[in-house]
Design a protein around this motif. Structure first.
Motif, PDB file in Angstrom:
ATOM      1  N   ALA A  43      -8.556  -2.347 -15.668  1.00 50.18           N
ATOM      2  CA  ALA A  43      -9.122  -3.377 -14.789  1.00 50.18           C
ATOM      3  C   ALA A  43      -8.018  -4.162 -14.101  1.00 50.18           C
ATOM      4  O   ALA A  43      -8.092  -4.430 -12.888  1.00 50.18           O
ATOM      5  CB  ALA A  43     -10.020  -4.311 -15.586  1.00 50.18           C
ATOM      6  N   GLN A  44      -6.978  -4.519 -14.841  1.00 53.45           N
ATOM      7  CA  GLN A  44      -5.865  -5.273 -14.255  1.00 53.45           C
ATOM      8  C   GLN A  44      -5.137  -4.455 -13.196  1.00 53.45           C
ATOM      9  O   GLN A  44      -4.735  -4.982 -12.159  1.00 53.45           O
ATOM     10  CB  GLN A  44      -4.891  -5.735 -15.343  1.00 53.45           C
ATOM     11  N   ARG A  45      -4.984  -3.166 -13.430  1.00 48.07           N
ATOM     12  CA  ARG A  45      -4.326  -2.299 -12.447  1.00 48.07           C
ATOM     13  C   ARG A  45      -5.165  -2.177 -11.186  1.00 48.07           C
ATOM     14  O   ARG A  45      -4.635  -2.185 -10.071  1.00 48.07           O
ATOM     15  CB  ARG A  45      -4.060  -0.929 -13.053  1.00 48.07           C
ATOM     16  N   ILE A  46      -6.475  -2.082 -11.350  1.00 45.23           N
ATOM     17  CA  ILE A  46      -7.372  -1.986 -10.196  1.00 45.23           C
ATOM     18  C   ILE A  46      -7.348  -3.286  -9.395  1.00 45.23           C
ATOM     19  O   ILE A  46      -7.229  -3.270  -8.168  1.00 45.23           O
ATOM     20  CB  ILE A  46      -8.804  -1.630 -10.647  1.00 45.23           C
ATOM     21  N   LEU A  47      -7.438  -4.419 -10.080  1.00 46.48           N
ATOM     22  CA  LEU A  47      -7.431  -5.707  -9.388  1.00 46.48           C
ATOM     23  C   LEU A  47      -6.112  -5.937  -8.665  1.00 46.48           C
ATOM     24  O   LEU A  47      -6.088  -6.462  -7.546  1.00 46.48           O
ATOM     25  CB  LEU A  47      -7.730  -6.844 -10.363  1.00 46.48           C
ATOM     26  N   ALA A  48      -4.995  -5.543  -9.278  1.00 44.65           N
ATOM     27  CA  ALA A  48      -3.686  -5.713  -8.635  1.00 44.65           C
ATOM     28  C   ALA A  48      -3.562  -4.840  -7.390  1.00 44.65           C
ATOM     29  O   ALA A  48      -2.918  -5.230  -6.416  1.00 44.65           O
ATOM     30  CB  ALA A  48      -2.571  -5.390  -9.624  1.00 44.65           C
ATOM     31  N   THR A  49      -4.185  -3.676  -7.411  1.00 51.89           N
ATOM     32  CA  THR A  49      -4.132  -2.775  -6.259  1.00 51.89           C
ATOM     33  C   THR A  49      -5.111  -3.218  -5.175  1.00 51.89           C
ATOM     34  O   THR A  49      -4.791  -3.186  -3.984  1.00 51.89           O
ATOM     35  CB  THR A  49      -4.451  -1.331  -6.691  1.00 51.89           C
TER      36      THR A  49
ATOM     37  N   ASP B  79      -2.574   8.882  -7.867  1.00 49.79           N
ATOM     38  CA  ASP B  79      -3.659   9.658  -7.279  1.00 49.79           C
ATOM     39  C   ASP B  79      -5.009   8.949  -7.448  1.00 49.79           C
ATOM     40  O   ASP B  79      -5.832   8.962  -6.539  1.00 49.79           O
ATOM     41  CB  ASP B  79      -3.701  11.068  -7.850  1.00 49.79           C
ATOM     42  N   LEU B  80      -5.223   8.320  -8.591  1.00 39.14           N
ATOM     43  CA  LEU B  80      -6.474   7.578  -8.795  1.00 39.14           C
ATOM     44  C   LEU B  80      -6.442   6.241  -8.062  1.00 39.14           C
ATOM     45  O   LEU B  80      -7.424   5.844  -7.426  1.00 39.14           O
ATOM     46  CB  LEU B  80      -6.732   7.349 -10.279  1.00 39.14           C
ATOM     47  N   LEU B  81      -5.322   5.540  -8.152  1.00 40.19           N
ATOM     48  CA  LEU B  81      -5.222   4.218  -7.530  1.00 40.19           C
ATOM     49  C   LEU B  81      -5.267   4.299  -6.007  1.00 40.19           C
ATOM     50  O   LEU B  81      -5.613   3.316  -5.353  1.00 40.19           O
ATOM     51  CB  LEU B  81      -3.960   3.508  -8.002  1.00 40.19           C
ATOM     52  N   SER B  82      -4.954   5.465  -5.436  1.00 37.88           N
ATOM     53  CA  SER B  82      -5.013   5.610  -3.978  1.00 37.88           C
ATOM     54  C   SER B  82      -6.445   5.575  -3.460  1.00 37.88           C
ATOM     55  O   SER B  82      -6.671   5.425  -2.264  1.00 37.88           O
ATOM     56  CB  SER B  82      -4.326   6.903  -3.538  1.00 37.88           C
ATOM     57  N   ARG B  83      -7.416   5.685  -4.338  1.00 31.66           N
ATOM     58  CA  ARG B  83      -8.832   5.599  -3.939  1.00 31.66           C
ATOM     59  C   ARG B  83      -9.286   4.162  -3.719  1.00 31.66           C
ATOM     60  O   ARG B  83     -10.390   3.916  -3.252  1.00 31.66           O
ATOM     61  CB  ARG B  83      -9.706   6.272  -4.994  1.00 31.66           C
ATOM     62  N   ILE B  84      -8.427   3.202  -4.045  1.00 35.49           N
ATOM     63  CA  ILE B  84      -8.773   1.786  -3.894  1.00 35.49           C
ATOM     64  C   ILE B  84      -8.366   1.315  -2.511  1.00 35.49           C
ATOM     65  O   ILE B  84      -7.250   1.564  -2.056  1.00 35.49           O
ATOM     66  CB  ILE B  84      -8.063   0.940  -4.965  1.00 35.49           C
ATOM     67  N   VAL B  85      -9.280   0.618  -1.851  1.00 40.90           N
ATOM     68  CA  VAL B  85      -9.002   0.046  -0.548  1.00 40.90           C
ATOM     69  C   VAL B  85      -8.590  -1.408  -0.763  1.00 40.90           C
ATOM     70  O   VAL B  85      -9.396  -2.220  -1.201  1.00 40.90           O
ATOM     71  CB  VAL B  85     -10.234   0.120   0.379  1.00 40.90           C
TER      72      VAL B  85
END
Length: 105
Positions: free
Chosen positions: A32-38, A92-98
């Motif tokens: 969750a923290q990685r997603i929010l930071a991205t 590769d997964l984090l690149s799906r985040i806008v």
């Protein structure tokens, strides 16, 4: 998706039965923290992952669990069995985040 639903999804996706619920929840929190930071590179007061990234959160947690003990290595061979990972940083997964747009202060 509730915390319990995320926990159940990760359990269904992993094959390691030696992972406790507490460990899975910790991996979910790290994801969750990685997603929010991205998603919010300029910072945010949001503490919950947007619903569109909840499945991604589970995918990240599963990948982190699968790499336990690998300490960031991108490949491993032992007893004639070779494993390799696309990368160690999950780009590769984090690149799906806008990322959200705005002015960074």
């Amino acid at each position: 998706m509730t915390v319990g639903e995320k926990l159940n999804m990760v359990k269904a996706l992993i094959s390691d039965v030696n992972v406790s619920d507490e460990q899975i929840n910790t991996y979910l929190n790290v994801a969750a923290q990685r997603i929010l930071a991205t998603a919010y590179p300029c910072g945010t007061s949001k503490v919950e992952v947007p619903s569109r990234y909840e499945t991604l959160q589970c995918e990240l947690a599963v990948r982190m669990i699968a790499r336990r003990g690998g300490e960031g290595e991108t490949g491993h061979a032992e007893n004639g069995i070779s494993r390799s990972y696309a990368n160690a940083d999950d780009s590769d997964l984090l690149s799906r985040i806008v990322p959200a747009v705005g002015v960074c202060l």
